[in-house]
Design a protein around this motif. Structure first.
Motif, short mmCIF file in Angstrom:
data_model
loop_
_atom_site.label_atom_id
_atom_site.label_comp_id
_atom_site.label_asym_id
_atom_site.label_seq_id
_atom_site.Cartn_x
_atom_site.Cartn_y
_atom_site.Cartn_z
N ILE A 67 3.75 0.91 -8.38
CA ILE A 67 2.70 -0.05 -8.67
C ILE A 67 1.55 0.66 -9.37
N PHE A 69 -2.21 0.10 -10.74
CA PHE A 69 -3.38 -0.78 -10.66
C PHE A 69 -4.44 -0.21 -11.58
N LEU A 93 -4.84 -4.11 -0.95
CA LEU A 93 -4.48 -2.79 -1.46
C LEU A 93 -3.62 -2.03 -0.45
N LEU A 96 -0.07 -3.32 -0.58
CA LEU A 96 0.65 -2.79 -1.73
C LEU A 96 1.19 -1.39 -1.44
N ALA A 97 0.35 -0.57 -0.82
CA ALA A 97 0.73 0.82 -0.56
C ALA A 97 1.90 0.93 0.41
N VAL A 102 1.49 3.56 -5.04
CA VAL A 102 0.44 2.90 -5.81
C VAL A 102 -0.42 3.95 -6.50
N PHE A 104 -3.82 4.19 -8.80
CA PHE A 104 -4.99 3.34 -9.07
C PHE A 104 -5.96 4.08 -9.99
N VAL A 129 -3.04 5.39 -1.23
CA VAL A 129 -3.10 5.13 -2.67
C VAL A 129 -3.48 6.41 -3.41
#
Length: 451
Positions: A67, A69, A93, A96-97, A102, A104, A129
């Motif tokens: 992912i 971001f 967030l 998602l992790a 992820v 970012f 993240v």
């Protein structure tokens, strides 16, 4: 698995080596899917719907998922986000992790709720993240985060570089004195050759905007995936095997880039996220609780009623026309990123209205001749298949179409567009004057209630 704070502090280079993806994921299928998010801006009306779409994508995947971001998780204009300290945003967030790695890139709104970017970096890392940025902390002279990362996925190596916008005026005022942000093109020329490598999957996360990105693209190895942001645009530009993609804003789209092998062109897929569609129940519960606790009666008050839903573009054109009518002008103008999302059908609360029309502002007027107006209009309404060379990044919406046959025309816009006339209108010689006792948000509400 994630790196500890001690190992992060021990890194001496500008790149961060990420741990390998789990063996089962790496062996599941050829290539890799890169799930792209950008410019979410505390979009509570779509955030749980967006999370469900990501969850479904990861659950159905037959190849590794990462992912990406590309900045702007928060929005200071969302009073529920501000009052709750971004409780729902952090829940998103963190969720998602738990799905996939992820990465970012810091945008210009990460300090909206807490003006110290270091606090965002620390909390995001604690959630698992990987944070990247080329912004330095003026207080220490050190970067807030590494500017590059290397990640192993299957039999491929991903090299990810990140850069921010240096438009300091778009960051929270209290944060600006802490930031040292390089000019994007100069930084890219000096640093990207060391962060990217031919033969690997090269990815650039740029929150700098279209104008500098256009100059950066020719510097990159063929086959690089460049993820753009900041300008809230939706398009894909192809240059050889390099792909430059923008995924819009406010959670309206989920973009997936599939790369089969290093150097090969990414295949881009974009999925619309319906407001009020199926949602991730856990996050929906958090958002509902945040809104119930933090929205006041004034926030919930109905300020307008619509007969149909308005898309973002329809909201922007309606606003431009409303500016023109109220100011007694021939054409109204307003910048694209003045809008977050569209307007719902029926009762529009102040909270929903503020998510659509983001900023308050004064109204300004100027007089131009017909030839000048034609030049100005040629830069506006940049939707559809616009060549990259013609894009200006955050562009102006203009409405209505001017009547033909006049020698002189009156134009009107919000004060942000007038102050930044060089980037928006393409010239500095427009002599704007303020329209007394006229503000943007009330005039749009008035126009909506007349429609």
């Amino acid at each position: 698995m994630s790196l500890t704070r001690r190992s992060l502090l021990g890194l001496m280079s500008s790149t961060l080596l990420l741990p390998l993806l789990p063996q089962a994921a790496r062996a599941a299928g050829p290539g890799i899917d890169l799930i792209i998010l950008s410019d979410l801006h505390s979009a509570y009306e779509r955030m749980a719907e967006l999370l469900l779409a990501v969850q479904a994508r990861v659950a159905a995947a037959s190849r590794p998922q990462v992912i990406l971001f590309n900045g702007d998780l928060f929005e200071a204009g969302n009073v529920a986000a501000v009052r709750s300290g971004g409780e729902a945003d952090w829940a998103f967030l963190s969720a998602l992790a738990k799905l996939a790695p992820v990465v970012f890139n810091l945008g210009n709104h990460e300090a909206d709720l807490d003006n110290d970017l270091a606090h965002f970096v620390e909390r995001a890392r604690a959630a698992g993240v990987t944070v990247l940025s080329n912004i330095k902390d003026k207080r220490t002279g050190k970067p807030y985060a590494e500017s590059g990362a290397t990640l192993a996925a299957g039999d491929m190596t991903l090299r990810i570089a990140a850069l921010a916008t240096n438009a300091l005026g778009t960051y929270p005022k209290a944060t600006r004195e802490m930031l040292d942000i390089p000019q994007p093109v100069d930084w890219a020329r000096e640093n990207l050759p060391g962060l990217l490598k031919a033969g690997d999957v090269n990815i650039v996360l740029s929150h700098a905007g279209v104008v500098p990105d256009r100059d950066i693209l020719p510097m990159l190895p063929d086959g690089t995936l460049v993820v753009g942001g900041h300008d809230h645009l939706v398009f894909t530009h192809e240059a050889g095997n390099t792909r430059y993609v923008h995924s819009g804003s406010w959670g309206a789209l989920l973009t997936v880039a599939t790369i089969a092998a290093p150097g090969e062109a990414a295949r881009i897929e974009q999925i619309a996220i319906d407001r009020g569609g199926p949602s991730a129940p856990e996050l929906k519960a958090v958002i509902d609780a945040v809104l119930a606790k933090h929205l006041t009666a004034e926030d919930r008050a109905v300020v307008a009623r619509t007969k149909r839903p308005f898309t973002l573009l329809e909201t922007a054109r309606f606003t431009a026309a409303a500016i023109a009518e109220k100011a007694g002008a021939d054409v109204g103008f307003i910048g694209h990123t003045s809008f977050g999302t569209g307007l719902p059908e029926g009762d529009v609360s102040r909270f929903d209205y503020n998510a659509a029309v983001r900023f308050e502002g004064k109204i300004m007027k100027a007089q131009v001749d017909a030839a000048t107006l034609a030049v100005l209009l040629a830069r506006c309404n940049q939707e559809g298949d616009i060549p990259l060379a013609a894009r200006t990044g955050d562009y102006l919406h203009a409405a209505p179409a001017p009547a033909a046959g006049k020698e002189l025309y009156v134009i009107a816009c919000n004060d942000w567009s007038a102050i930044n006339r060089k980037s928006y209108f393409g010239r500095e010689d427009l002599a704007f004057t303020e329209v007394p006792d006229l503000k943007l948000k009330p005039l749009v509400i008035e126009a909506l209630n007349k429609a």
